[in-house]
Design a protein around this motif. Structure first.
Motif, short mmCIF file in Angstrom:
data_model
loop_
_atom_site.label_atom_id
_atom_site.label_comp_id
_atom_site.label_asym_id
_atom_site.label_seq_id
_atom_site.Cartn_x
_atom_site.Cartn_y
_atom_site.Cartn_z
N VAL A 1 5.85 2.92 2.66
CA VAL A 1 4.80 2.06 2.08
C VAL A 1 4.49 0.97 3.10
O VAL A 1 5.31 0.69 3.98
CB VAL A 1 5.23 1.43 0.74
CG1 VAL A 1 5.46 2.48 -0.31
CG2 VAL A 1 6.47 0.55 0.92
N ILE A 2 3.30 0.38 2.99
CA ILE A 2 2.94 -0.70 3.91
C ILE A 2 3.00 -2.01 3.15
O ILE A 2 2.32 -2.19 2.13
CB ILE A 2 1.52 -0.49 4.50
CG1 ILE A 2 1.48 0.85 5.25
CG2 ILE A 2 1.13 -1.64 5.41
CD1 ILE A 2 0.08 1.31 5.59
N VAL A 3 3.85 -2.88 3.65
CA VAL A 3 4.00 -4.18 2.98
C VAL A 3 3.20 -5.23 3.77
O VAL A 3 3.37 -5.35 4.99
CB VAL A 3 5.49 -4.59 2.91
CG1 VAL A 3 5.64 -5.95 2.23
CG2 VAL A 3 6.29 -3.54 2.16
N GLU B 1 0.86 -1.19 0.00
CA GLU B 1 0.00 0.00 0.00
C GLU B 1 0.89 1.23 0.00
O GLU B 1 1.78 1.37 0.85
CB GLU B 1 -0.88 0.01 1.25
CG GLU B 1 -2.12 -0.84 1.12
CD GLU B 1 -2.95 -0.75 2.40
OE1 GLU B 1 -3.20 0.38 2.87
OE2 GLU B 1 -3.31 -1.81 2.92
N TRP B 2 0.62 2.11 -0.93
CA TRP B 2 1.42 3.33 -1.03
C TRP B 2 0.73 4.44 -0.24
O TRP B 2 -0.52 4.43 -0.10
CB TRP B 2 1.58 3.74 -2.50
CG TRP B 2 2.64 2.92 -3.19
CD1 TRP B 2 3.94 3.26 -3.34
CD2 TRP B 2 2.50 1.61 -3.79
NE1 TRP B 2 4.63 2.27 -4.00
CE2 TRP B 2 3.76 1.24 -4.29
CE3 TRP B 2 1.43 0.72 -3.95
CZ2 TRP B 2 4.00 0.04 -4.94
CZ3 TRP B 2 1.67 -0.47 -4.59
CH2 TRP B 2 2.93 -0.81 -5.08
N ILE C 1 -2.09 2.44 -10.34
CA ILE C 1 -0.78 1.97 -9.85
C ILE C 1 0.11 1.87 -11.08
O ILE C 1 -0.21 1.14 -12.02
CB ILE C 1 -0.90 0.58 -9.18
CG1 ILE C 1 -1.92 0.59 -8.05
CG2 ILE C 1 0.47 0.08 -8.72
CD1 ILE C 1 -1.47 1.20 -6.76
N ARG C 2 1.21 2.60 -11.05
CA ARG C 2 2.06 2.64 -12.24
C ARG C 2 3.30 1.74 -12.04
O ARG C 2 4.01 1.90 -11.05
CB ARG C 2 2.50 4.08 -12.52
CG ARG C 2 1.33 5.02 -12.79
CD ARG C 2 1.74 6.47 -12.63
NE ARG C 2 2.15 6.76 -11.25
CZ ARG C 2 2.61 7.94 -10.84
NH1 ARG C 2 2.71 8.95 -11.68
NH2 ARG C 2 2.97 8.11 -9.59
N ILE C 3 3.48 0.82 -12.98
CA ILE C 3 4.70 -0.01 -12.95
C ILE C 3 5.59 0.49 -14.09
O ILE C 3 5.21 0.44 -15.26
CB ILE C 3 4.40 -1.51 -13.16
CG1 ILE C 3 3.37 -2.02 -12.15
CG2 ILE C 3 5.68 -2.33 -13.09
CD1 ILE C 3 2.96 -3.48 -12.35
N CYS C 4 6.76 0.97 -13.72
CA CYS C 4 7.69 1.43 -14.75
C CYS C 4 8.67 0.30 -15.05
O CYS C 4 9.15 -0.38 -14.12
CB CYS C 4 8.47 2.65 -14.28
SG CYS C 4 7.40 4.06 -14.03
N VAL C 5 8.91 0.13 -16.31
CA VAL C 5 9.72 -1.02 -16.72
C VAL C 5 10.93 -0.57 -17.52
O VAL C 5 10.81 0.17 -18.50
CB VAL C 5 8.88 -2.00 -17.56
CG1 VAL C 5 9.74 -3.10 -18.13
CG2 VAL C 5 7.77 -2.58 -16.72
N ASP C 6 12.05 -1.03 -17.04
CA ASP C 6 13.28 -0.84 -17.80
C ASP C 6 13.63 -2.22 -18.32
O ASP C 6 14.41 -2.94 -17.76
CB ASP C 6 14.37 -0.32 -16.85
CG ASP C 6 15.75 -0.55 -17.39
OD1 ASP C 6 15.91 -0.44 -18.61
OD2 ASP C 6 16.66 -0.86 -16.59
N LYS D 1 -7.45 -1.71 -2.00
CA LYS D 1 -8.73 -1.31 -1.43
C LYS D 1 -9.46 -0.34 -2.35
O LYS D 1 -10.69 -0.32 -2.43
CB LYS D 1 -8.50 -0.62 -0.08
CG LYS D 1 -8.06 -1.58 1.00
CD LYS D 1 -7.75 -0.80 2.27
CE LYS D 1 -7.05 -1.69 3.27
NZ LYS D 1 -6.39 -0.94 4.34
N LEU D 2 -8.67 0.48 -3.03
CA LEU D 2 -9.29 1.50 -3.90
C LEU D 2 -9.59 0.96 -5.30
O LEU D 2 -10.09 1.69 -6.15
CB LEU D 2 -8.37 2.72 -4.00
CG LEU D 2 -8.06 3.40 -2.67
CD1 LEU D 2 -7.05 4.52 -2.86
CD2 LEU D 2 -9.33 3.94 -2.03
#
Lengths: 350, 169
Positions: free
Chosen positions: B155-157, B43-44, B56-61, B81-82
């Motif tokens: 962040v909450i892991v 959770e951010w 939720i953005r995943i950036c990929v290299d 949750k959202l």
């Protein structure tokens, strides 16, 4: 055959895809944790449902056994009127039998559970003989051509949450596409004659192969299985080859992410030939000119040990090499004994 | 068997017709699936409305094949949750990201990484901000977590994720 291929192509349009992004998205964290990264050994990891395999197999028979007792060529060859003729000696004696098969197989993964395969062998056989017949003291007979085509379907049961074990049931049909009318020049009489059972390319009957096996792909990568090839009816020459039954097991070890080595042990039980091809007989109190013309001198029990290596040579290519030797043979003899066998295969996921 | 038929079969065996999706190794496909799963267990912090991303953005290299596979994998999926959508962005064009996957330790990053969880391709990827690291154990893909680093990101892991992770010492 072409209708079967068309049928497979038709089915392929309705098949469930494998390894799609959607399938990976459905995996839980625990499922991901249990997945092997190797493309080489998972049942559900092919990049395409189609696969093509080319296999080259060789098996060689040399020497004789009656039960478990080894016999010399002198003991099996009848040397003429100076010694008594019995049901266990013959005027013609195969000394070395070499059988080679190139097998072309097309596979299709219909779903994670169902797999289909069609294979066609191209067979080359050669038998060296000695005999007491003039001009045929040493002679060789060769045959070659297409063997019996096979259609096989497999169903796998596995736990989607774990990749540690798979149960597989395979069943199919062997079609009598191989010739049973191969002829050659033998000492039996002048000119071309019908050749013995070992030199024919097919069974001449519709046969039903099946197999039930368990494959463990966890920390210990092993498999055990039971298989059989059940023959039906009799062919146009009034015989059918004996049923084969087999109990087998194997163990694989990872040498690297792309190379595995394996050992397989196979216990086989084969029945003699049922019926008889009368054209192989001679008009004499001892009608069988060679042991391989007597249908009762086929079958027996064997334990084979095979060692091999599996190599994922590229993403879509897999190479397999194996060599095997019988460690126990108890044959309905006198019968040529198996010396060794080998197989090389390359398969490609298309 | 005719020679022509044999040549045709061997040609079919050897010819290459691999598309982008199929050129990915299974290990890479599993990494893509892990990245998606990480978004479910992390959770951010909720940012001010103006800074709050809609997904939720995943950036990929990574390779384009990897990018395409991950893009297809997350398509139309919602997490957290959202129930936010997940978006895959190229590192070169992204304005910011919640999860960043890097293969090269010396990759130059121009975006702000305030709350970005950086996932490194392997434990050998010496990226300075790495919080999660993939590694292979007995033929299976695992991940290592740098607790100090991830705690610094606010962040909450989820404990479920921590149970599966090897903690970096």
């Amino acid at each position: 055959m072409k209708y079967l291929i068309l049928l497979i192509i038709l089915f392929s349009s309705q098949s469930v895809g494998q390894n799609t992004p959607a399938e990976f998205a459905e995996m839980s964290m625990q499922q991901l944790f249990n997945q092997s990264i190797y493309d080489v050994k998972l049942y559900n990891n092919q990049t395409s449902p189609w696969s093509l395999t080319y296999q080259f197999k060789t098996v060689e028979f040399e020497g004789y056994l009656d039960g478990t007792k080894a016999l010399s060529f002198d003991e099996v060859l009848w040397n003429g009127p100076s010694e008594p003729r019995t049901a266990k000696n013959f005027p013609i004696l195969p000394t070395l039998i070499t059988q080679k098969a190139q097998i072309f197989a097309l596979g299709y993964q219909f779903s994670p559970h169902w797999h289909g395969r069609i294979s066609v062998p191209y067979i080359q056989q050669r038998t060296d003989h000695i005999s007491i017949v003039g001009n045929y003291e040493y002679f060789t007979i060769k045959t070659q051509g297409v063997g019996d085509a096979s259609i096989l379907a497999s169903y796998k049961w596995f736990d989607a949450d774990s990749d540690t074990g798979v149960w597989r049931f395979s069943f199919g049909l062997n079609l009598p596409t191989g010739s049973i009318d191969e002829t050659g020049d033998t000492p039996r009489e002048p000119g071309e004659q019908q050749l013995p059972y070992t030199m024919q390319l097919g069974s001449g009957t519709y046969d039903f192969p099946f197999e039930f096996s368990y494959i463990n792909t966890g920390a210990h990568d092993f498999n055990v299985g039971l298989s059989a090839n059940i023959r039906s009816g009799t062919n146009d020459r009034n015989y059918r080859l004996g049923n084969n039954y087999s109990l087998h097991g194997g163990y694989r070890i990872d040498l690297s992410p792309t190379i595995q080595t394996f050992v397989r042990v196979n216990f086989m039980y084969s029945l003699p030939i049922h019926g008889q091809d009368d054209s192989l007989l001679v008009n004499s109190p001892f009608p069988y000119p060679a042991g391989i013309t007597n249908p009762d001198l086929y079958g027996g029990k064997k334990i084979n040990v095979r060692l091999g290596i599996l190599w994922q040579i590229a993403k879509d290519y897999r190479l397999s090499l194996e060599i095997g030797k019988p460690v126990y043979q108890n044959l309905n003899g006198p019968q040529p004994k198996e010396k060794w066998q080998s197989a090389v295969s390359i398969s490609r996921v298309m | 068997m005719s020679r022509g038929c044999l040549i045709s079969l061997l040609s079919l065996l050897l010819c290459s017709s691999v598309n982008a999706e199929h050129s990915l190794s299974k290990e890479d496909k599993l990494k893509a699936a892990y990245l998606f799963n990480f978004t479910k267990f992390i959770e951010w912090p909720i940012l001010a409305k103006s800074e709050r991303p809609s997904s939720i953005r995943i950036c990929v290299d990574g390779s384009s094949a990897f990018f395409e596979f991950l893009e297809e994998l997350v398509a139309n999926r919602r997490v957290g949750k959202l129930q936010k959508t997940v978006e895959v962005l190229s590192l070169e064009t992204a304005g910011g990201c919640e999860l960043l996957f890097v293969r090269e330790g010396e990759k130059k990053i121009t975006i702000q990484l305030d709350h970005t969880v950086v996932v490194a391709d392997s434990v050998g990827t010496a990226f300075p901000n790495g919080a999660l690291f993939f590694y292979v154990e007995q033929g299976k893909l695992r991940f290592e977590i740098d607790l100090e680093k991830i705690n610094s990101l606010k962040v909450i892991v989820s404990s479920e994720l921590l149970k599966l992770a090897r903690v970096r010492s």
